[in-house]
Design a protein around this motif. Structure first.
Motif, PDB file in Angstrom:
ATOM      1  N   GLU A 603     -27.067  67.585 -10.117  1.00  0.00           N
ATOM      2  CA  GLU A 603     -26.015  68.451  -9.602  1.00  0.00           C
ATOM      3  C   GLU A 603     -25.002  67.685  -8.749  1.00  0.00           C
ATOM      4  O   GLU A 603     -24.308  68.289  -7.920  1.00  0.00           O
ATOM      5  CB  GLU A 603     -26.640  69.579  -8.760  1.00  0.00           C
ATOM      6  CG  GLU A 603     -27.723  70.362  -9.462  1.00  0.00           C
ATOM      7  CD  GLU A 603     -27.168  71.420 -10.391  1.00  0.00           C
ATOM      8  OE1 GLU A 603     -25.997  71.790 -10.224  1.00  0.00           O
ATOM      9  OE2 GLU A 603     -27.918  71.890 -11.276  1.00  0.00           O
ATOM     10  N   SER A 604     -24.911  66.355  -8.925  1.00  0.00           N
ATOM     11  CA  SER A 604     -23.975  65.580  -8.109  1.00  0.00           C
ATOM     12  C   SER A 604     -22.542  66.037  -8.318  1.00  0.00           C
ATOM     13  O   SER A 604     -21.710  65.942  -7.410  1.00  0.00           O
ATOM     14  CB  SER A 604     -24.120  64.086  -8.423  1.00  0.00           C
ATOM     15  OG  SER A 604     -23.969  63.842  -9.810  1.00  0.00           O
ATOM     16  N   ASP A 605     -22.226  66.519  -9.526  1.00  0.00           N
ATOM     17  CA  ASP A 605     -20.947  67.174  -9.780  1.00  0.00           C
ATOM     18  C   ASP A 605     -21.249  68.645  -9.995  1.00  0.00           C
ATOM     19  O   ASP A 605     -21.694  69.050 -11.069  1.00  0.00           O
ATOM     20  CB  ASP A 605     -20.270  66.564 -11.006  1.00  0.00           C
ATOM     21  CG  ASP A 605     -18.918  67.211 -11.318  1.00  0.00           C
ATOM     22  OD1 ASP A 605     -18.541  68.184 -10.626  1.00  0.00           O
ATOM     23  OD2 ASP A 605     -18.249  66.754 -12.263  1.00  0.00           O
ATOM     24  N   SER A 606     -21.036  69.466  -8.955  1.00  0.00           N
ATOM     25  CA  SER A 606     -21.443  70.868  -9.010  1.00  0.00           C
ATOM     26  C   SER A 606     -20.734  71.644 -10.120  1.00  0.00           C
ATOM     27  O   SER A 606     -21.252  72.650 -10.606  1.00  0.00           O
ATOM     28  CB  SER A 606     -21.181  71.544  -7.662  1.00  0.00           C
ATOM     29  OG  SER A 606     -19.799  71.464  -7.324  1.00  0.00           O
ATOM     30  N   SER A 607     -19.576  71.176 -10.526  1.00  0.00           N
ATOM     31  CA  SER A 607     -18.849  71.867 -11.593  1.00  0.00           C
ATOM     32  C   SER A 607     -19.317  71.440 -12.979  1.00  0.00           C
ATOM     33  O   SER A 607     -18.928  72.036 -13.976  1.00  0.00           O
ATOM     34  CB  SER A 607     -17.348  71.588 -11.466  1.00  0.00           C
ATOM     35  OG  SER A 607     -17.071  70.201 -11.671  1.00  0.00           O
ATOM     36  N   ASN A 608     -20.157  70.408 -13.034  1.00  0.00           N
ATOM     37  CA  ASN A 608     -20.606  69.892 -14.325  1.00  0.00           C
ATOM     38  C   ASN A 608     -22.042  69.378 -14.209  1.00  0.00           C
ATOM     39  O   ASN A 608     -22.296  68.182 -14.285  1.00  0.00           O
ATOM     40  CB  ASN A 608     -19.675  68.767 -14.799  1.00  0.00           C
ATOM     41  CG  ASN A 608     -20.031  68.272 -16.191  1.00  0.00           C
ATOM     42  OD1 ASN A 608     -20.532  69.028 -17.023  1.00  0.00           O
ATOM     43  ND2 ASN A 608     -19.796  66.994 -16.436  1.00  0.00           N
ATOM     44  N   PRO A 609     -23.018  70.260 -13.993  1.00  0.00           N
ATOM     45  CA  PRO A 609     -24.413  69.808 -13.891  1.00  0.00           C
ATOM     46  C   PRO A 609     -24.887  69.213 -15.205  1.00  0.00           C
ATOM     47  O   PRO A 609     -24.483  69.659 -16.281  1.00  0.00           O
ATOM     48  CB  PRO A 609     -25.170  71.095 -13.541  1.00  0.00           C
ATOM     49  CG  PRO A 609     -24.304  72.201 -14.044  1.00  0.00           C
ATOM     50  CD  PRO A 609     -22.892  71.721 -13.874  1.00  0.00           C
ATOM     51  N   ARG A 610     -25.766  68.219 -15.108  1.00  0.00           N
ATOM     52  CA  ARG A 610     -26.253  67.519 -16.292  1.00  0.00           C
ATOM     53  C   ARG A 610     -27.773  67.594 -16.350  1.00  0.00           C
ATOM     54  O   ARG A 610     -28.455  67.291 -15.376  1.00  0.00           O
ATOM     55  CB  ARG A 610     -25.800  66.059 -16.267  1.00  0.00           C
ATOM     56  CG  ARG A 610     -24.293  65.889 -16.272  1.00  0.00           C
ATOM     57  CD  ARG A 610     -23.887  64.439 -16.377  1.00  0.00           C
ATOM     58  NE  ARG A 610     -24.120  63.712 -15.138  1.00  0.00           N
ATOM     59  CZ  ARG A 610     -23.828  62.429 -14.961  1.00  0.00           C
ATOM     60  NH1 ARG A 610     -23.303  61.730 -15.958  1.00  0.00           N
ATOM     61  NH2 ARG A 610     -24.046  61.829 -13.819  1.00  0.00           N
TER      62      ARG A 610
END
Length: 697
Positions: A603-610
């Motif tokens: 979730e380091s990029d909250s708009s793009n979870p991987r």
């Protein structure tokens, strides 16, 4: 008095300063990508500043300045799932700087701070650094000197490709290659010998006009082999295969698989096949395929099955496309248990009268013996009971052939039991006898467990049962994990929600829920269970826990918690275990050697979870296996960007098998303009060796 022009003074000053800087490497053999630095920035051909000169006359009074250090000799290694660079001490060096070109084409940039040690650990997965180059610069006050470029060629990631779209499909002929359905439409299974069995479709078409597929196998250290191709003839028949549906690998190294037959016109063949009588179950032993069972009337080649109450019956579909053998489980000797699909009809062989096949299991032993192993309102259970109906969860089987499942029960005379005691968990032995693992009692004596017919049940190699069940309570603590593995007791609580429990290190914790429902736990070879749980009111307290019974004591250990470091993942602070959905791959799998593999989210990029796949070792460290939206390469072969983690299974004790989907150019999914771009890549199955220096095989 001699006069000198201002221009000449400037030129002489520049020359004097440059010659005083030992790091002025005008020509280093790669002047477009040199990693030599000035200050903290990457430059090409620059050097450090020794600070000499005062008024521009070249005299200076800064004292004697030493030369820049020699170039370090750097050695890369990849062990314990970390990428490490080491080098011997360099005389006169006071610090070192590391530069990375992550793909060989992007150019160098500085990574990490100034170092005073002779080692740098780059916490990145080797699969994400195909073509990468590195330089280490040795520095002092006079400047920095670059090492030779270092590549990662020859380092072993511990991952090997089994099959990838575009590979040759052996035994099919005509130059056939696997198409991009490998790993999605097509399934795989593994056994403890390390054999992988998989279904693979190709770029060839069969006689029905569909893609020609087959069953294949691969053993560790060998190539892919064909087990059975479609469009060939069924044993002892002139009907031919039209494709395959399920595949399982027994520990006996037999391959069990189901398939369908090509339809044939009435009268054109001695084996008349139509859309409702076209399914078969097969077993391949030492390269030879044999028929285990076949759908349809015996006079049309179908197989008869014994029942507990009506003699022999046969199966046929009542809706085209139903799967009779779609719910399969096997034991270590290749024995098969199945529950017929919901749109399956049964008929008595003697007179074709209807027979209800719902609420029953059938078993075919490794030796081929057929039996109805459980039937609603017929099977005798301990305590003068009988099955009333099956719950919503499936059964579980261990290599010894023991089958564990939840049931709603009633008295053997057909009368009902009170709601507080009308369900239980039962085990059927390989010999067909039944034992009761636990019954609900409707009281706090058994933690108010309820509706065990809907419990998720797992059985270990030695026959111990674990089950996740709901509780008949109005408070928040509505689910618990239980076992019968302690002191021959039929009931031991492992942990339940909304209650403090003691960890092995002496601390206490409380869980609020199990992550993933029935998929939240898995069992190992013996009395051990791993489970994922929400562990607190804040979002960063979710955890992976292990419960162990060593025969004397029980204990719970925390193996991984959100915020713990992860080898191969640069920033593990944003790992989230509570992923909303992980379909189609499982949530958690536990190996016989206590390695746990589990899905999570970056979730380091909250708009793009991987989505990511992690593995935790018995020693307690956690490593990254793969993450979506990242390039994936093995042994210098670039497969593309990972778009989906399709499936994973534990094979041998320290091996994981994964199935991945890739995209070639990284452009897929919903686009900014609202259009949807499908993935244009390939699929692959890979072996992951979990051994390392910290966890030797």
């Amino acid at each position: 008095m001699k006069t000198i022009s201002l221009f000449t003074i400037r030129v002489l000053t520049i020359i004097a300063v440059c010659f005083s800087l030992a790091a002025c490497d005008w020509f280093d053999g790669d002047n477009d990508n040199s990693a030599t630095t000035t200050g903290d920035e990457t430059s090409t051909g620059g050097g450090g500043d020794n600070g000499s000169g005062d008024d521009g006359d070249g005299g200076g009074d800064g004292g004697t300045v030493s030369d820049a250090p020699a170039a370090p000799v750097v050695t890369p290694s990849y062990d314990d799932w970390t990428l490490t660079f080491t080098w011997p001490d360099v005389a006169e060096a006071t610090s070192y700087r590391v530069f990375e070109d992550p793909d060989g084409v992007s150019g160098f940039s500085r990574i990490g701070p100034d170092l005073t040690t002779n080692e740098y650990v780059n916490n990145i997965s080797l699969t994400e650094r195909n073509g990468a180059r590195y330089v280490v610069a040795a520095c002092n006050s006079a400047g920095c000197t670059d090492s030779d470029e270092v590549t990662l060629d020859g380092l072993d990631s511990g991952i090997t490709a089994v099959v990838v779209s575009g590979d040759t499909a052996p035994g099919i002929g005509g130059g056939a290659v696997f198409n991009d359905a490998v790993g999605t439409q097509l399934r795989f299974d593994t056994n403890r010998l390390g054999t992988i069995a998989f279904l693979g479709s190709t770029d060839q078409t069969d006689s029905s006009g569909s893609l020609r597929d087959g069953v294949f196998r691969q053993s560790a250290g060998s190539g892919v082999e064909l087990v059975q191709a479609d469009d060939t003839t069924l044993p002892s028949s002139d009907a031919s295969y039209n494709g395959f549906l399920e595949v399982l690998a027994a520990d006996s190294d037999q391959i069990i698989f189901s398939g369908i037959l090509n339809r044939q016109s009435a009268g054109s063949s001695t084996d008349d096949v139509d859309g409702l009588n076209n399914e078969v179950l097969l077993r391949n032993t030492a390269g030879v395929t044999g028929l285990i069972a076949r759908e349809g009337e015996p006079r049309r080649g179908g197989t008869s099955f014994p029942t507990m109450d009506a003699g022999d019956i046969y199966f046929t579909e009542n809706i085209q496309g139903n799967r009779l053998f779609g719910s399969l489980s096997i034991d270590g000797a290749g024995g098969v248990t199945f529950k017929p699909g919901s749109n399956t009809d049964g008929f008595e062989v003697v007179d074709d009268s209807p027979y209800s096949v719902g609420g029953a299991f059938w078993t075919i032993t490794g030796a081929g013996q057929k039996e109805q192993s459980l039937r609603r309102a017929v099977t005798d259970l301990p305590g003068n009971l009988e099955p009333n109906f099956f719950g919503s969860k499936e059964y579980d089987q261990n290599p010894a052939g023991q089958l564990a499942f939840g049931l709603a029960v009633r008295n053997a005379d057909g009368t009902s039991l009170p709601d507080s005691s009308n369900s239980g968990v039962y085990v059927r032995s390989a010999g067909g006898t039944f034992t009761e693992a636990v019954r609900e009692t409707g009281s706090s004596a058994r933690d108010s467990i309820d509706d065990l017919g809907s419990a998720t049940v797992r059985i270990t190699d030695n026959g111990e049962v674990f089950y996740l069940a709901q509780r008949d309570v109005s408070s928040f603590g509505f689910r618990g994990l239980y076992t019968n593995s302690v002191d021959n007791s039929d009931f031991t609580k492992v942990v339940r929600t909304d209650q403090l429990f003691l960890l092995e290190d002496g601390s206490t914790m409380e869980i609020t829920d199990f992550i993933g429902g029935g998929g939240a736990f898995d069992v190992g070879a013996n009395d051990k269970v791993a489970f994922l749980a929400n562990a607190g009111a804040v979002s960063d307290e979710d955890t992976l826990l292990f419960w162990t019974n060593d025969g004397t004591n029980t204990s719970i250990q925390r193996y991984f918690a959100e915020g713990d470091p992860v080898r191969g993942l640069p920033d593990a602070s944003s790992v989230d275990l509570d992923v909303p959905s992980v379909s189609p791959a499982p949530r958690l799998k536990l190996s016989r050697d206590d390695w746990a593999a589990f899905q999570a989210s970056d979730e380091s990029d909250s708009s793009n979870p991987r989505r990511i796949l992690l593995a935790t070792s018995p020693a307690g460290y956690t490593r990254l296996i793969v993450r979506e939206q990242q390039q994936f390469a093995v042994d210098g072969v670039e497969y593309g960007e990972v778009t989906e983690i399709l499936d994973y299974k534990m094979a041998s004790a320290v091996e994981l098998v994964i199935s991945l989907r890739f995209d070639r150019d990284g452009i897929y999914g919903l686009q900014p303009d609202g259009t949807f771009v499908p993935s244009d890549g390939k699929n692959g199955i890979f072996r992951v060796n979990l051994c390392s220096a910290d966890e030797p095989c």
